[in-house]
Design a protein around this motif. Structure first.
Motif, PDB file in Angstrom:
ATOM      1  N   UNK A   1       0.847  -1.196   0.000  1.00  0.00           N
ATOM      2  CA  UNK A   1       0.000   0.000   0.000  1.00  0.00           C
ATOM      3  C   UNK A   1       0.883   1.247   0.000  1.00  0.00           C
ATOM      4  N   UNK A   2       0.667   2.164  -0.941  1.00  0.00           N
ATOM      5  CA  UNK A   2       1.545   3.345  -1.030  1.00  0.00           C
ATOM      6  C   UNK A   2       1.428   4.224   0.210  1.00  0.00           C
ATOM      7  N   UNK A   3       2.530   4.856   0.538  1.00  0.00           N
ATOM      8  CA  UNK A   3       2.577   5.773   1.670  1.00  0.00           C
ATOM      9  C   UNK A   3       1.954   7.109   1.253  1.00  0.00           C
ATOM     10  N   UNK A   4       0.803   7.453   1.824  1.00  0.00           N
ATOM     11  CA  UNK A   4       0.078   8.652   1.412  1.00  0.00           C
ATOM     12  C   UNK A   4       0.893   9.925   1.621  1.00  0.00           C
ATOM     13  N   UNK A   5       1.590  10.134   2.764  1.00  0.00           N
ATOM     14  CA  UNK A   5       2.406  11.353   2.888  1.00  0.00           C
ATOM     15  C   UNK A   5       3.428  11.511   1.766  1.00  0.00           C
ATOM     16  N   UNK A   6       4.050  10.390   1.345  1.00  0.00           N
ATOM     17  CA  UNK A   6       5.005  10.507   0.240  1.00  0.00           C
ATOM     18  C   UNK A   6       4.283  10.751  -1.079  1.00  0.00           C
ATOM     19  N   UNK A   7       3.117  10.134  -1.262  1.00  0.00           N
ATOM     20  CA  UNK A   7       2.343  10.363  -2.487  1.00  0.00           C
ATOM     21  C   UNK A   7       1.982  11.846  -2.613  1.00  0.00           C
ATOM     22  N   UNK A   8       1.575  12.456  -1.503  1.00  0.00           N
ATOM     23  CA  UNK A   8       1.228  13.883  -1.522  1.00  0.00           C
ATOM     24  C   UNK A   8       2.449  14.716  -1.889  1.00  0.00           C
ATOM     25  N   UNK A   9       3.588  14.400  -1.289  1.00  0.00           N
ATOM     26  CA  UNK A   9       4.806  15.133  -1.598  1.00  0.00           C
ATOM     27  C   UNK A   9       5.191  14.964  -3.058  1.00  0.00           C
ATOM     28  N   UNK A  10       5.072  13.751  -3.560  1.00  0.00           N
ATOM     29  CA  UNK A  10       5.402  13.488  -4.956  1.00  0.00           C
ATOM     30  C   UNK A  10       4.486  14.261  -5.900  1.00  0.00           C
ATOM     31  N   UNK A  11       3.200  14.316  -5.595  1.00  0.00           N
ATOM     32  CA  UNK A  11       2.267  15.028  -6.479  1.00  0.00           C
ATOM     33  C   UNK A  11       2.569  16.524  -6.522  1.00  0.00           C
ATOM     34  N   UNK A  12       3.048  17.077  -5.428  1.00  0.00           N
ATOM     35  CA  UNK A  12       3.429  18.488  -5.455  1.00  0.00           C
ATOM     36  C   UNK A  12       4.669  18.693  -6.329  1.00  0.00           C
ATOM     37  N   UNK A  13       5.612  17.748  -6.275  1.00  0.00           N
ATOM     38  CA  UNK A  13       6.765  17.808  -7.174  1.00  0.00           C
ATOM     39  C   UNK A  13       6.298  17.733  -8.626  1.00  0.00           C
ATOM     40  N   UNK A  14       5.329  16.855  -8.901  1.00  0.00           N
ATOM     41  CA  UNK A  14       4.796  16.738 -10.260  1.00  0.00           C
ATOM     42  C   UNK A  14       4.093  18.023 -10.684  1.00  0.00           C
ATOM     43  N   UNK A  15       3.359  18.642  -9.767  1.00  0.00           N
ATOM     44  CA  UNK A  15       2.643  19.876 -10.095  1.00  0.00           C
ATOM     45  C   UNK A  15       3.605  20.996 -10.464  1.00  0.00           C
ATOM     46  N   UNK A  16       4.705  21.124  -9.716  1.00  0.00           N
ATOM     47  CA  UNK A  16       5.693  22.158 -10.041  1.00  0.00           C
ATOM     48  C   UNK A  16       6.383  21.832 -11.365  1.00  0.00           C
ATOM     49  N   UNK A  17       6.738  20.579 -11.556  1.00  0.00           N
ATOM     50  CA  UNK A  17       7.368  20.190 -12.815  1.00  0.00           C
ATOM     51  C   UNK A  17       6.466  20.369 -14.015  1.00  0.00           C
TER      52      UNK A  17
END
Length: 765
Positions: free
Chosen positions: A291-307
């Motif tokens: 099961x994916x770690x939600x805190x890391x998923x949130x952090x990753x999505x913000x990186x994707x949003x900036x990119x």
């Protein structure tokens, strides 16, 4: 009012209302007058305040008292309590009032008998000057010759929505400088880009006002049509609130490129992540069945949003980026406090602030969010250097120092961006500068930092951090109401900024940053833009008056030359080329800064807009003031920027921005300059304005139609349901903070209401 030894002269009383006098139009002297009725002005005021027509002092005059209408509170402070040249004492105010009263009446026996009182008041003023000199003794001396001792009462002038202060005198000159602008319950200080551009636009819209009062005019109907379509587009992009985080991600190929876009740009300037750790967790995400770690998923999505802001030249992932930011905001807002006290939570907060600015999701409130993040960091002890706390590993020590440095930088960044006072000072923390480590070194035992002249992943951030004190001083000078706002202080800070910038360049040259990896070129150009932005903001308040007063000619030159450098950095000539579709086979390091300026909102977009409008202001001033038997010669490099501005603003709309105001304003400014070059009359110039508005609206509406059709057909990537988007008042708020309605909102009667009218909002107060 000044006094001369030969006695006062009678002044013709003002008979026009304040609005007509400001606009220099004929007033029929009715209550209300016809102009106020036509403009729907609720307050038609007549006044003959003696400060309306100040006179210059004689050469032998030592004291000049300048008065302005206060906002109801007592504006006077004791010189001992407030050692500022902009705050007079109460006694000085009473003394000046007596002098004014005696100088405005005809000589009578009573006034002659009160001559001793006048002399007593003059003596009292001399005593106050001596107290003021003692109180300010030891203050930094300006680098210019000091004028004869003068005291200028910088009492705030309240003109409906604006607050102005009388500037301190320099070489006998007195100017009124706008300190802040209030708009929709928000106050923007002088670092906000709009403060220096108001003068250029007001002339245009005041000329247009009589021709667009009819709501059926083509100009108004065209703007309203574009607004309506823009709101539909934004409503489709805006998800419902709250929106819980999910594990849905784009394809790995797209995600890999988005991550690379972020790591080679913003992570090189504002250090947030430990890249090896982030890469390890990111790679494990795609191969693990857990099961994916939600805190890391949130952090990753913000990186994707900036990119996503530099993924392609059309910002095709804009709706997805908004979706990811909404999920992160929901996650951050959950009332789980103890479990959030971690490095990862601070990293997520920092990334959220950056993403909100770039994607324009609540961008006008990021200063308050940055202040909240700063207080959280202080509460968790990041303001204390880890060397003063319990023993920790090098990784933890350096990450705490990096995050603290980035949080402080973001606070200062949002302060300058939104024209708000900085929420911190240098004496509030003792956290040391991060070490000159590469990220890989932090995983080793007892690593040794590299020499300062050796390039690392921290070199750019460290060099920028060393300029923090002078940049903080500039932000306080511009946005703090209690700052000693004098031109002498501007020149002093100018010298400090230039010295700091020279030192920064020397440090980066020593570590050979210019010849370093191509991934660092974005960071170098960004730091260069940041330093020039502070220099331009320092002189921008004096730029509008510099064309009339030779005293501020230096500020005029600094603003123009700095604007040229900023424009060439963020909007090079390649912007005039038609956009190309995204091609993964092109160079792995495209011009990220140029693409970011077109696709993203916030700081870099403002740089381009402010630089372009500053150049347009200079061209207009040269044409209006130039005296020549033939055509007024204009600089070719300035004219080239004026031509490129329209193409650049049109590309911004093509990239998905629904705000047409920037393009419309640019077209009007261009029409004004072209009309002045041809020497056409006022009536012909107005006709040119009207035709320009209609043509610009037609082009923008066609682009918005294509955007609406594309969004409806394509939807969004990553399994996000387009039906989750609805039309709500929140989704139909301000188009873009970059071109806010504050543009000309300087009085109760607005000639620009036809263009900048938005959905009514409930006032804060």
């Amino acid at each position: 009012m000044t006094m001369s030894e030969s006695g006062p002269r009678r002044r013709r009383p003002a008979v026009s209302c304040t609005l007509c006098r400001r606009r220099k139009t004929r007033c029929d002297r009715k209550v209300p007058c016809s102009n106020c009725v036509r403009s729907k002005n609720a307050h038609c005021v007549y006044t003959s305040h003696p400060s309306d027509h100040p006179r210059r002092p004689d050469h032998g005059q030592r004291t000049e008292l300048v008065f302005a209408q206060a906002d109801g509170r007592n504006p006077y402070l004791s010189p001992v309590d407030q050692p500022s040249l902009s705050k007079p004492s109460t006694d000085a105010g009473h003394a000046a009032a007596s002098i004014v009263g005696s100088s405005t009446n005809a000589p009578t026996p009573t006034s002659q008998a009160s001559g001793r009182e006048v002399e007593a008041m003059k003596s009292r003023i001399r005593e106050l000057e001596e107290q003021l000199a003692k109180a300010t003794q030891g203050a930094p001396q300006a680098s210019v010759p000091a004028p004869v001792v003068t005291v200028s009462a910088a009492v705030p002038v309240v003109d409906q929505s604006s607050l102005t202060y009388v500037d301190s005198q320099l070489f006998g000159e007195t100017q009124v400088i706008t300190r802040s602008i209030i708009h929709k319950s928000r106050m923007f200080g002088q670092s906000h880009w709009i403060n220096g551009i108001i003068g250029l636009c007001r002339d245009i819209f005041e000329a247009l006002e009589p021709h667009i009062v009819d709501e059926t005019s083509k100009a108004i109907s065209g703007v309203q049509k574009c607004k309506a379509l823009a709101r539909v587009i934004k409503s489709r992009r805006t998800p419902s609130w709250p929106l819980s985080p999910t594990s849905i991600l784009p394809s790995k190929e797209v995600a890999d490129e988005l991550v690379d876009c972020y790591l080679r740009t913003f992570e090189t300037v504002y250090r947030v992540l430990h890249v090896p750790t982030f890469r390890r967790d990111y790679d494990a995400l795609w191969v693990s069945d857990a099961e994916p770690d939600i805190p890391f998923i949130v952090q990753l999505k913000l990186v994707l949003a900036i990119g996503a802001t530099i993924y392609d030249e059309q910002f095709s992932l804009r709706a997805s980026a908004i979706q990811w930011i909404y999920e992160a905001q929901t996650f951050i807002s959950e009332p789980a406090f103890k479990s959030r006290r971690s490095i990862q939570f601070l990293q997520t907060n920092i990334l959220l602030l950056q993403a909100r600015e770039l994607v324009n999701v609540g961008a006008d409130a990021i200063w308050t969010s940055a202040g909240s993040l700063y207080r959280s960091a202080v509460y968790w002890g990041l303001h204390r250097d880890p060397a003063n706390l319990c023993k920790r590993t090098t990784y933890v020590v350096e990450m705490r120092r990096r995050l603290w440095n980035t949080i402080v930088e973001l606070n200062l960044h949002t302060s300058m961006l939104l024209g708000a006072p900085p929420s911190f000072s240098l004496h509030e923390y003792d956290t040391a500068l991060p070490g000159n480590f590469d990220d890989d070194q932090l995983a080793a035992d007892a690593p040794v930092p590299k020499p300062d002249n050796e390039l690392t992943q921290m070199s750019i951030a460290r060099a920028l951090c060393k300029t923090l004190p002078v940049r903080l001083a500039v932000a306080r000078f511009l946005n703090d109401l209690g700052s000693n706002f004098t031109y002498e202080e501007v020149l002093r800070l100018d010298a400090e900024v230039r010295a700091s910038y020279k030192s920064l360049c020397r440090v980066l040259r020593e570590c050979n940053a210019s010849n370093g990896p191509k991934s660092l070129q974005f960071a170098i150009r960004s730091v260069d833009c940041i330093m020039h932005r502070y220099l331009a903001a320092l002189h921008m308040p004096f730029f509008p008056v510099a064309s009339r007063e030779s005293t501020y000619a230096f500020s005029r030159n600094v603003v123009i030359e700095t604007s040229l450098k900023l424009w060439n950095a963020v909007c090079p000539s390649s912007l005039t080329v038609s956009p190309r579709p995204h091609d993964s086979t092109q160079s792995p390091y495209p011009d990220d800064l140029t693409r970011l300026t077109v696709c993203a909102s916030g700081f870099y977009r403002q740089l381009g807009m402010q630089a372009g409008l500053s150049v347009a202001t200079e061209l207009s001033a040269q044409l209006q003031q130039g005296e020549s038997l033939g055509p007024v010669p204009l600089r070719p490099d300035l004219l080239a920027i004026l031509d490129a501005m329209r193409a650049w603003n049109l590309r911004v709309i093509e990239a998905g921005d629904t705000n047409i105001k920037s393009y419309l304003l640019t077209c009007l400014v261009t029409a004004q300059i072209e009309g002045l070059k041809r020497g056409i009359g006022k009536d012909q110039l107005v006709e040119s304005y009207l035709q320009t508005v209609e043509d610009a609206e037609g082009k923008c509406y066609a682009i918005l139609e294509r955007l609406a059709a594309r969004d409806q057909v394509e939807g969004m990537i990553g399994g996000i349901d387009p039906d989750a988007f609805d039309i709500s008042p929140e989704g139909m708020d301000d188009w873009d903070f970059m071109m806010t309605d504050v543009l000309l909102n300087q009085s109760a009667v607005e000639p620009t209401s036809w263009m900048f009218n938005e959905i009514p909002q409930v006032p804060l107060f």
